[in-house]
Structures are given as C-alpha cells and as structure tokens.
Design an enzyme around this catalytic site. Structure first.
Site, PDB file in Angstrom:
ATOM      1  N   ASN A 113       0.863  -1.211   0.032  1.00  0.00           N
ATOM      2  CA  ASN A 113      -0.008  -0.035  -0.036  1.00  0.00           C
ATOM      3  C   ASN A 113       1.032   1.163  -0.045  1.00  0.00           C
ATOM      4  OD1 ASN A 113      -1.640   2.157   0.557  1.00  0.00           O
ATOM      5  ND2 ASN A 113      -2.557   1.305   2.531  1.00  0.00           N
ATOM      6  N   LYS A 115       0.093   4.268  -0.177  1.00  0.00           N
ATOM      7  CA  LYS A 115      -0.469   5.311   0.636  1.00  0.00           C
ATOM      8  C   LYS A 115      -0.208   6.814  -0.301  1.00  0.00           C
ATOM      9  CE  LYS A 115      -0.098   2.926   4.905  1.00  0.00           C
ATOM     10  NZ  LYS A 115       0.131   2.991   6.289  1.00  0.00           N
ATOM     11  N   HIS A 146      -9.293   0.933   5.118  1.00  0.00           N
ATOM     12  CA  HIS A 146      -8.148   1.246   5.820  1.00  0.00           C
ATOM     13  C   HIS A 146      -8.319   2.261   7.154  1.00  0.00           C
ATOM     14  CE1 HIS A 146      -4.047   2.158   6.478  1.00  0.00           C
ATOM     15  NE2 HIS A 146      -3.859   1.368   6.034  1.00  0.00           N
ATOM     16  N   GLU A 180      -6.600   4.416   8.092  1.00  0.00           N
ATOM     17  CA  GLU A 180      -6.489   5.955   7.844  1.00  0.00           C
ATOM     18  C   GLU A 180      -7.728   6.587   7.237  1.00  0.00           C
ATOM     19  OE1 GLU A 180      -2.820   5.207   5.795  1.00  0.00           O
ATOM     20  OE2 GLU A 180      -1.843   4.667   7.728  1.00  0.00           O
ATOM     21  N   GLU A 197      -5.142  -5.097  10.380  1.00  0.00           N
ATOM     22  CA  GLU A 197      -4.051  -4.013  10.916  1.00  0.00           C
ATOM     23  C   GLU A 197      -4.426  -3.227  12.121  1.00  0.00           C
ATOM     24  OE1 GLU A 197      -2.189  -2.712   6.795  1.00  0.00           O
ATOM     25  OE2 GLU A 197      -3.687  -1.605   6.978  1.00  0.00           O
ATOM     26  N   GLY A 251       2.861   1.913  10.943  1.00  0.00           N
ATOM     27  CA  GLY A 251       3.709   3.204  10.907  1.00  0.00           C
ATOM     28  C   GLY A 251       4.423   3.301  12.182  1.00  0.00           C
ATOM     29  N   SER A 255       3.785  -2.362  10.312  1.00  0.00           N
ATOM     30  CA  SER A 255       5.136  -2.530  10.420  1.00  0.00           C
ATOM     31  C   SER A 255       5.667  -3.854  10.016  1.00  0.00           C
ATOM     32  CB  SER A 255       5.643  -2.081  11.927  1.00  0.00           C
ATOM     33  OG  SER A 255       5.090  -0.799  12.111  1.00  0.00           O
TER      34      SER A 255
HETATM   35  P1  13P Z   1       3.195   0.244   7.767  1.00  0.00           P
HETATM   36  O1  13P Z   1       3.734  -1.202   7.068  1.00  0.00           O
HETATM   37  O2  13P Z   1       3.791   1.569   7.045  1.00  0.00           O
HETATM   38  O3  13P Z   1       3.029  -0.054   9.112  1.00  0.00           O
HETATM   39  O4  13P Z   1       1.758   0.552   7.360  1.00  0.00           O
HETATM   40  C1  13P Z   1       0.796  -0.700   7.164  1.00  0.00           C
HETATM   41  C2  13P Z   1      -0.429  -0.201   6.309  1.00  0.00           C
HETATM   42  O5  13P Z   1      -1.101   0.541   6.929  1.00  0.00           O
HETATM   43  C3  13P Z   1      -0.657  -0.780   5.161  1.00  0.00           C
HETATM   44  O6  13P Z   1      -1.903  -0.665   4.828  1.00  0.00           O
END
Ligand code: 13P
Length: 266
Positions: free
Chosen positions: A20, A22, A107, A109, A179, A185, A225
């Site tokens: 992803n 982002k 997601h 976010e 997740e 992150g 992560s």
């Molecule tokens: P990270 O791998 O940066 O923690 O992000 C995970 C994520 O949100 C994938 O959709």
C-alpha cells in the site's frame, strides 16, 4: 507421511503480499522508477500472489509497466456509486477500466481521517464486487481498544458489518487484512502470537456465518510495520496468509524481501 499431510493442509491457501503506497511517491517519475525496480526485483518469484496499490494518479502507469508480469494492481479506495455528481471521488468501473484487480477498503487511515464507517465499508465492498474488483477489507483495533480489552469486539463488529448479507460466492473473492492501528507506521509490530490469535478469531467469525470451505480458503493478511526482518515470523503462522505492507513497500528491495519470505513458505 504425517508430515506430508500437515504440509498439504498448510498449503491450502496461497500467500498474498500487497504493498500500500499510501500518499507516495510525490511524482509520476518516482512512481515509474519504483515500478521499474519492482518489475526487476519481483521477476524471480513464481508462487506468491503480489499486489501493488499506488495512488490513483499512478495506477495507469503501473498497469502499463507491469503488464505481462505476475504483479496485480490495486487501488487504495473507491466510492460506491458508479458515476454522477460526486466531485473528487473515483468509482469501481473507473478502477476496473484502468486495469485494477484489487481495491483496499476501510483502511484505518480512511476510517480515522475521512470518517469512514462500517456501513460505508459495506457499500464499498458491494460496489467493488459488482465490477469484479477484489476488495482487501481492513479491520483492526486502536491501542486504547486493545488496552481496554475490547479488541475482539471491535474487530467482530467491523467484520460482521462489512460482510453482512454477502453470499458465499462473494466471500470467495474477498481478502481481509487485520491491521492493528497501533502497529501502523509505528515500528511496533504485533507479535506473531498476537497476530495469529486475531487471525484465528477472524476465521472463526467467517465460519459462524459461512461454510467451512469458505472460512478455510479466506485469505487473511496482517499489516502493521511488516519488514523484511519480521515477515517470516509472522507469515509462518497457520492463519496468516500474507501481508499488507506500508512503509517497506516503497523500496523495491525491502518489498521483494517480504515477498521472498512469503514465497519460501509455499
Ligand atoms: P506500515 O507497514 O507502514 O506500518 O503500514 C501498514 C499499512 O497501513 C498497510 O496498509
């Protein structure tokens, strides 16, 4: 003989490694360069399913550049209407005609910054499947929810509301990504035991409403992560069928190492 039987059960599901991107990278040139690197680095792999999810503006270039490879393209979001006066939105038929096969839905976010609800997630899944896009449906609890012990209630509500009323056939074309919000992150990965426990729970939720074969075949990815150095420990668990990778997928080298970890388990 016994070992062979166990292996066969384990191998019933493939591994899916999805990246992803982002809100990255900032320019089309860098997106193109990342696709070129991915094409080179991922060429040797032949078993794991690989999906990359660039931002909307890089979807077409990724589709073009990765045509003929085993890498599928996914979007990071969609709106549930096919067309109309919805300024700034993108629809399932648009993504499909751009060459996408997958779409990330719900997601954390999007839930946090754009106030998406379980109801929105449900509508988006239906819209994606209406146009033969495979939804990667994200669920997961916040740190506060985990610490107060309600994490399974939260995930249960997210899963059951997202999949409400869906047919067995629809479930066969859907992926779930667990997740935990506190692991995204932050560099703080869920331990393999924590992740496996939640994945097993999610699979048991599917079994409550659908057949054993649907629940056995459902791909459940872990995200939060995931890095080359922790990928194997996570992916080797029975109920962890892949990874949804954020930060580490922006480097073709580290993403391909995560794919390698998945592939070595097949
Ligand atoms: P990270 O791998 O940066 O923690 O992000 C995970 C994520 O949100 C994938 O959709």
């Amino acid at each position: 003989m016994q070992v062979e039987l166990i292996d066969k059960t384990y191998n019933m599901r493939n591994k899916l490694i999805a990246g992803n991107w982002k809100l990255n990278p900032a320019t089309s040139d860098s997106a193109l360069e990342l696709c070129r690197q991915l094409k080179l680095r991922l060429a040797p792999f032949s078993k794991a399913k690989i999906v990359v999810c660039p931002p909307f503006t890089a979807l077409c270039l990724a589709v073009d550049l990765l045509k003929g490879t085993r890498i599928s393209i996914g979007a990071q979001n969609l709106y549930w209407e096919d067309s109309g006066a919805y300024t700034g939105e993108i629809s399932a038929p648009m993504l499909k005609s751009a060459g996408c096969e997958y779409v990330i839905i719900g997601h954390s976010e999007r839930r946090l910054f754009f106030h998406e609800t379980n109801e929105n997630v449900h509508h988006k899944i239906i819209a994606a499947q209406r146009h033969n896009l495979i939804p990667i449906v994200c669920v997961g609890e916040t740190l506060q929810q985990r610490e107060s012990g309600v994490m399974k209630d939260v995930v249960m509500e997210q899963v059951t509301e997202a999949l409400r009323g869906m047919s067995e056939q629809a479930l066969q074309n859907l992926v779930i990504a667990y997740e935990p919000v506190w692991a995204i992150g932050t560099g703080k990965t869920a331990t393999p035991a924590q992740a496996e426990e939640m994945h097993e729970f999610i699979r048991s939720l599917i079994l409550e409403d659908f057949t054993k074969s649907v629940s056995d075949q459902m791909l459940i990815l872990y995200g939060g992560s995931v890095k080359p150095d922790n990928a194997r420990d996570l992916l080797q668990n029975t109920n962890i069928d892949g990874a949804l990778v954020g930060g580490a997928c922006l480097s073709a080298e580290s993403f391909s190492e995560i794919v390698r970890a998945g592939e070595e388990l097949l």
